[in-house]
Design a protein around this motif. Structure first.
Motif, PDB file in Angstrom:
ATOM      1  N   THR A 181       0.856  -1.183   0.000  1.00  0.00           N
ATOM      2  CA  THR A 181       0.000   0.000   0.000  1.00  0.00           C
ATOM      3  C   THR A 181       0.895   1.237   0.000  1.00  0.00           C
ATOM      4  OG1 THR A 181      -0.070   0.227   2.397  1.00  0.00           O
ATOM      5  CG2 THR A 181      -1.691  -1.266   1.398  1.00  0.00           C
TER       6      THR A 181
ATOM      7  N   ASP B 130       1.008   3.588   2.131  1.00  0.00           N
ATOM      8  CA  ASP B 130       1.527   3.800   3.487  1.00  0.00           C
ATOM      9  C   ASP B 130       2.675   2.848   3.799  1.00  0.00           C
ATOM     10  OD1 ASP B 130      -0.266   5.827   3.924  1.00  0.00           O
ATOM     11  OD2 ASP B 130      -1.680   4.607   5.076  1.00  0.00           O
ATOM     12  N   GLN B 131       2.554   1.595   3.375  1.00  0.00           N
ATOM     13  CA  GLN B 131       3.635   0.633   3.597  1.00  0.00           C
ATOM     14  C   GLN B 131       4.878   1.034   2.805  1.00  0.00           C
ATOM     15  OE1 GLN B 131       1.488  -2.833   2.335  1.00  0.00           O
ATOM     16  NE2 GLN B 131       0.974  -3.455   4.438  1.00  0.00           N
TER      17      GLN B 131
END
Length: 232
Positions: free
Chosen positions: A182, A184-185
């Protein structure tokens, strides 16, 4: 290892992998949590708030590598395939690999070559074509797993003819280092991975071997069975 199909590996593959004295071998293997040369598990970096073992599970099973000929079930004798792979390697001149750089590749983080490398493309093409006689045809389940309905006509042709969609002109060198991430990851893992690798990925390196990887049984991790020296 037995040369007979029923007693040999479940699958084989031809990969590029860093040489043992290349610092990328140690750093990349540590990042993934397993050494494909020895099979030994390795302690991975700790990333606050993220489960790095889970986010590297798939590439860990395949080992640190870039695919040249994708994993295939053997149509006949392992020894015959190995002999032809060794002859292909011996007839290929060593060459320089362009510096590698970290990039997003279909949502995964991977090391990509920073410039086109015709010798690398030629080796991948030769692995796919020359060793195809040793590949058992894909089962219906294996074809379905590739989601042929999502492929363009060329990809569907490659899948049915060569067992994999991304070959020849559709092939792209990549050393996969994560699962699909993602945003965010990615924002956490990318800087951590860049710091972990430092300047090592961008170092000049020479391709001097073709790596024969094998999988002992379905679901088992891939291991380097042999490094076949280039030599023309």
């Amino acid at each position: 290892m037995s040369g007979e199909r029923q007693g040999g590996p479940a699958r084989a593959a031809l990969y590029w992998a860093p040489e043992l004295d290349d610092p990328l071998h140690g750093l990349g293997s540590t990042w993934l949590g397993r050494d494909a040369e020895t099979g030994a598990p390795l302690s991975q970096p700790q990333l606050p708030g993220l489960d790095l073992p889970a986010l590297t599970a798939d590439p860990r099973g395949y080992g640190l590598h870039a695919t040249l000929k994708p994993p295939f079930r053997l149509a006949g004798l392992y020894a015959a395939m190995r002999e032809e792979a060794a002859a292909l390697a011996a007839g290929t001149a060593p060459f320089d690999l362009p510096p590698l750089e970290l990039a997003s590749f279909g949502g995964f983080l991977a090391l990509r070559e920073s410039a086109p490398c015709p010798a690398l493309q030629g080796l991948a093409d030769a692995c796919v074509a020359t060793l195809d006689v040793h590949r058992a045809p894909p089962t219906g389940e294996e074809i379905a797993r590739r989601r042929p309905e999502r492929l363009d006509p060329a990809g569907r042709y490659n899948l049915h003819r060569w067992g994999y969609p991304q070959v020849f002109g559709a092939w792209r060198f990549h050393v996969t280092l994560t699962q699909r991430l993602t945003p965010d990851q990615d924002a956490v893992i990318r800087p951590a991975l860049l710091a972990h690798l430092g300047e090592v990925s961008a170092r000049p390196r020479r391709v001097t071997s073709l790596c024969l990887f094998t999988q002992a049984a379905p679901g088992a991790p891939f291991l380097i069975a042999e490094r076949l020296p280039l030599g023309a």
